[in-house]
Design a protein around this motif. Structure first.
Motif, PDB file in Angstrom:
ATOM      1  N   TYR A  70       0.865  -1.184   0.000  1.00  0.00           N
ATOM      2  CA  TYR A  70       0.000   0.000   0.000  1.00  0.00           C
ATOM      3  C   TYR A  70       0.899   1.230   0.000  1.00  0.00           C
ATOM      4  CZ  TYR A  70      -4.143  -2.833   0.941  1.00  0.00           C
ATOM      5  OH  TYR A  70      -5.171  -3.733   0.835  1.00  0.00           O
ATOM      6  N   ASP A  81       0.726   7.414   1.391  1.00  0.00           N
ATOM      7  CA  ASP A  81      -0.167   8.567   1.223  1.00  0.00           C
ATOM      8  C   ASP A  81      -1.630   8.142   1.163  1.00  0.00           C
ATOM      9  OD1 ASP A  81       1.794  10.572   1.171  1.00  0.00           O
ATOM     10  OD2 ASP A  81       2.317  10.013  -0.874  1.00  0.00           O
ATOM     11  N   ALA A  82      -1.858   6.998   0.512  1.00  0.00           N
ATOM     12  CA  ALA A  82      -3.221   6.472   0.431  1.00  0.00           C
ATOM     13  C   ALA A  82      -3.687   6.040   1.810  1.00  0.00           C
ATOM     14  CB  ALA A  82      -3.269   5.293  -0.527  1.00  0.00           C
ATOM     15  N   ASN A 138      -4.436   9.106   3.909  1.00  0.00           N
ATOM     16  CA  ASN A 138      -5.683   9.718   3.437  1.00  0.00           C
ATOM     17  C   ASN A 138      -6.886   8.918   3.957  1.00  0.00           C
ATOM     18  OD1 ASN A 138      -6.619  10.989   0.109  1.00  0.00           O
ATOM     19  ND2 ASN A 138      -7.744  11.017   2.034  1.00  0.00           N
ATOM     20  N   ILE A 174      -9.846  12.636  -2.242  1.00  0.00           N
ATOM     21  CA  ILE A 174      -8.398  12.485  -2.342  1.00  0.00           C
ATOM     22  C   ILE A 174      -7.742  13.779  -1.863  1.00  0.00           C
ATOM     23  CG2 ILE A 174      -6.458  12.025  -3.892  1.00  0.00           C
ATOM     24  CD1 ILE A 174      -8.345   9.629  -3.543  1.00  0.00           C
ATOM     25  N   PHE A 210      -8.869   3.813  -2.341  1.00  0.00           N
ATOM     26  CA  PHE A 210      -7.938   4.931  -2.137  1.00  0.00           C
ATOM     27  C   PHE A 210      -6.581   4.586  -2.734  1.00  0.00           C
ATOM     28  CE2 PHE A 210     -10.585   6.818   1.324  1.00  0.00           C
ATOM     29  CZ  PHE A 210     -10.439   8.148   0.995  1.00  0.00           C
ATOM     30  N   ASN A 211      -6.131   3.384  -2.443  1.00  0.00           N
ATOM     31  CA  ASN A 211      -4.800   3.011  -2.873  1.00  0.00           C
ATOM     32  C   ASN A 211      -4.685   2.971  -4.399  1.00  0.00           C
ATOM     33  OD1 ASN A 211      -2.259   2.273  -1.460  1.00  0.00           O
ATOM     34  ND2 ASN A 211      -2.359   0.578  -2.909  1.00  0.00           N
ATOM     35  N   GLU A 224      -6.397   4.728  -6.469  1.00  0.00           N
ATOM     36  CA  GLU A 224      -6.354   6.122  -6.920  1.00  0.00           C
ATOM     37  C   GLU A 224      -4.937   6.688  -6.794  1.00  0.00           C
ATOM     38  OE1 GLU A 224      -8.964   7.941  -8.311  1.00  0.00           O
ATOM     39  OE2 GLU A 224      -9.840   5.933  -8.324  1.00  0.00           O
ATOM     40  N   TYR A 225      -4.275   6.349  -5.695  1.00  0.00           N
ATOM     41  CA  TYR A 225      -2.922   6.848  -5.488  1.00  0.00           C
ATOM     42  C   TYR A 225      -1.912   6.173  -6.415  1.00  0.00           C
ATOM     43  CZ  TYR A 225      -3.821  10.081  -1.688  1.00  0.00           C
ATOM     44  OH  TYR A 225      -4.247  11.162  -0.971  1.00  0.00           O
ATOM     45  N   SER A 264      -4.963  -3.148  -6.918  1.00  0.00           N
ATOM     46  CA  SER A 264      -5.252  -2.033  -6.019  1.00  0.00           C
ATOM     47  C   SER A 264      -4.110  -1.817  -5.045  1.00  0.00           C
ATOM     48  CB  SER A 264      -6.506  -2.260  -5.183  1.00  0.00           C
ATOM     49  OG  SER A 264      -7.451  -2.987  -5.850  1.00  0.00           O
ATOM     50  N   TYR A 265      -3.304  -2.862  -4.831  1.00  0.00           N
ATOM     51  CA  TYR A 265      -2.101  -2.717  -4.010  1.00  0.00           C
ATOM     52  C   TYR A 265      -1.087  -3.700  -4.569  1.00  0.00           C
ATOM     53  CZ  TYR A 265      -4.399  -6.687  -1.772  1.00  0.00           C
ATOM     54  OH  TYR A 265      -5.042  -7.876  -1.560  1.00  0.00           O
TER      55      TYR A 265
END
Length: 457
Positions: A240, A243-244, A247, A262, A292-293, A295-296, A336-337
């Motif tokens: 991961y 920053d994600a 957030n 975000i 979230f991850n 997206e990051y 996603s990760y």
RNA sequence: GGCCUUAUCGUCUAGCGGCUAGGACAUAUCCCUCUCACGGAUAAAACCGGGGUUCGAUUCCCCGUAAGGUCACCA
């Protein structure tokens, strides 16, 4: 803000386990609050329980914060302050706020039955039995009658203070002005205020109790029953992005209003308002973290993505740099990760990048609306194109020709067998990406193999 | 059980007396498409219950109910 009314906060974990995501969030809220007010934040390892402390846990906590890139202005260990705690104990006793208490025979015996040993005497706080009220930044007025708390233990001996005493004395000594911590401490606050007032010396701190992070079944998340997902390092190890993670954690129980989700840490610091922190506990939802991850990950630069791929992709030595470059967008699109690369590898989803596939069920090479003869014919047409383009290594031309063929013969009838021939799988990235990633020579070989398998059917 | 705290879609939440109760995740459907993934669109989905206060309560008050925390010589 002048130096003497500067805000001072602290995060005070005990080194009896790895950093918990709830702890990380407490630390994060402290950090955000402090940075916004341009104050000072202290990391204080509360290692007063000599029996349960472990150096490796302290190391683990440091590592976790290093990953999160949260830096503290001061690093303390509570055990360094034992001599000072002793002085305060002596003072409390001489002033009549605490006393040495003999343990009852029956308690001693009962503890023995349970396999515990109690001290013959301990130091108790002399409870004035009054109502304590305080204003919690998140919860508002809280008021508790401390009478039913009794005379609680504040030290096992003059040299062995326990939590409440050490915690309060250190907060006073370190000039802590704001105590932001998890809701599990809400019930501790009245007795800590009692000690704080008995010590005197400083106006008491402002409290803020942040809601707990809950499991699916809405109970406090614990390592014991919920496993490694409560440990911050788990997320680091699963690839991961910090920053994600930050957030996500910050938005568990708080948000700036509006519809954007975000936010960088800097933006969060700008927007943060502790009074808008949610009062109720929040269920930890890993699906949302994954979102979230992702997206990051999309926000990362190509070279950052490549770095993570190199760290997490199994058998990395088998991939050339050039291939990795080509593989990057396909890979990143599907995770996603980053530890998902390991999962993909385990279930064989990455096989065809490294190994020529075998077709255990050649029937699957045939598109659902087609037949064997047609498929062989089409694959031969593809074969011709590949052979022709073999030495030119111009992917765009190659693809253009194949796509023209596909439009002519029907996309499914060309693209499906091509893709299947290249991947050996019914599900895979599209044939254009595959051709791009694979060597043209290798692609040709695979198409030939597929034709061969079909003929032998 | 005592004390404390909390209560809006399944989940995270916006709302701070008047809104068709908004967004995100997840779900479903559709589009894109040779498959998968990505992406796009649409849909379904919530104010715990009962009393007040008020012209009007999701919003304020009270009582229930439910959930959580805490009651260590752990932190």
């Amino acid at each position: 803000m002048s130096e003497n009314n500067k805000i001072i906060t602290r995060f005070a974990p005990s080194p009896t386990g790895f950093l918990h995501i709830g702890g990380a969030r407490s630390a994060l809220f402290n950090y955000i609050f402090t940075k916004q007010k341009e104050g000072k934040i202290i990391l204080r390892i509360e290692d007063t329980d000599l029996e349960r402390n472990k150096e490796e846990f302290t190391e683990g906590i440091y590592r976790a914060f290093e990953w999160l890139d949260l830096k503290f202005d001061e690093n303390k260990k509570q055990s360094d302050n034992f001599p000072i705690h002793r002085k305060y104990l002596e003072k409390l006793i001489s002033e009549g706020h605490a006393y040495i208490s003999k343990t009852k025979e029956e308690d001693l015996l009962e503890a023995k039955k349970e396999g515990k040993t109690l001290r013959g005497e301990v130091i108790r706080f002399k409870n004035p039995n009054k109502v304590i009220s305080f204003t919690d930044l998140i919860r508002g007025e809280v008021s508790v009658d401390t009478t039913d708390l009794g005379d609680f233990v504040i030290a096992k001996s003059l040299d062995e203070p326990v939590f409440h005493l050490s915690n309060v004395v250190d907060d006073i000594l370190m000039g802590v002005t704001h105590i932001i911590r998890g809701e599990e401490h809400l019930a501790n606050t009245p007795r800590q205020i009692l000690i704080w007032e008995a010590v005197g010396e400083r106006e008491r701190a402002t409290y803020a109790h942040i809601p707990l992070i809950l499991s699916e079944t809405r109970e406090k998340l614990s390592k014991r029953i919920h496993g490694e997902i409560v440990s911050v390092e788990y997320y680091k190890n699963r690839g991961y992005l910090k920053d994600a993670f930050i957030n996500f954690l910050a938005f568990l129980g708080w948000n700036p209003g509006g519809e954007r989700e975000i936010y960088s840490l800097g933006e969060i610091i700008k927007e943060f308002n502790i009074e808008k922190v949610q009062k109720g506990g929040a269920v930890f939802n890993i699906e949302k973290l994954n979102w979230f991850n992702k997206e990051y990950i999309k926000l990362q630069s190509e070279s950052e993505q490549l770095e993570y791929i190199k760290e997490f992709l199994p058998n990395i030595e088998k991939y050339s740099d050039e291939m990795l470059q080509k593989l990057r967008p396909v890979l990143v699109d599907r995770i996603s990760y980053y530890a998902e690369l390991k999962d993909m590898d385990e279930v064989g989803e990455l096989d065809y990048y490294l190994n020529t596939p075998t077709y255990s069920n050649p029937n699957e090479i045939i598109w659902k609306k087609s037949n064997k003869e047609n498929t062989i014919l089409n694959l031969e047409l593809i074969e011709n194109i590949l052979r022709k383009e073999n030495n030119e290594s111009n992917l765009d031309n190659l693809w253009e020709e194949i796509y023209k063929l596909a439009e002519e013969k029907g996309k499914g009838d060309i693209l499906w067998p091509l893709r299947y021939a290249l991947s050996g799988k019914d599900k895979s990235p599209d044939p254009k990406s595959l051709l791009y990633i694979l060597d043209t020579k290798e692609a040709l070989l695979r198409v030939e193999n597929a034709i061969e398998s079909l003929r032998n059917l």
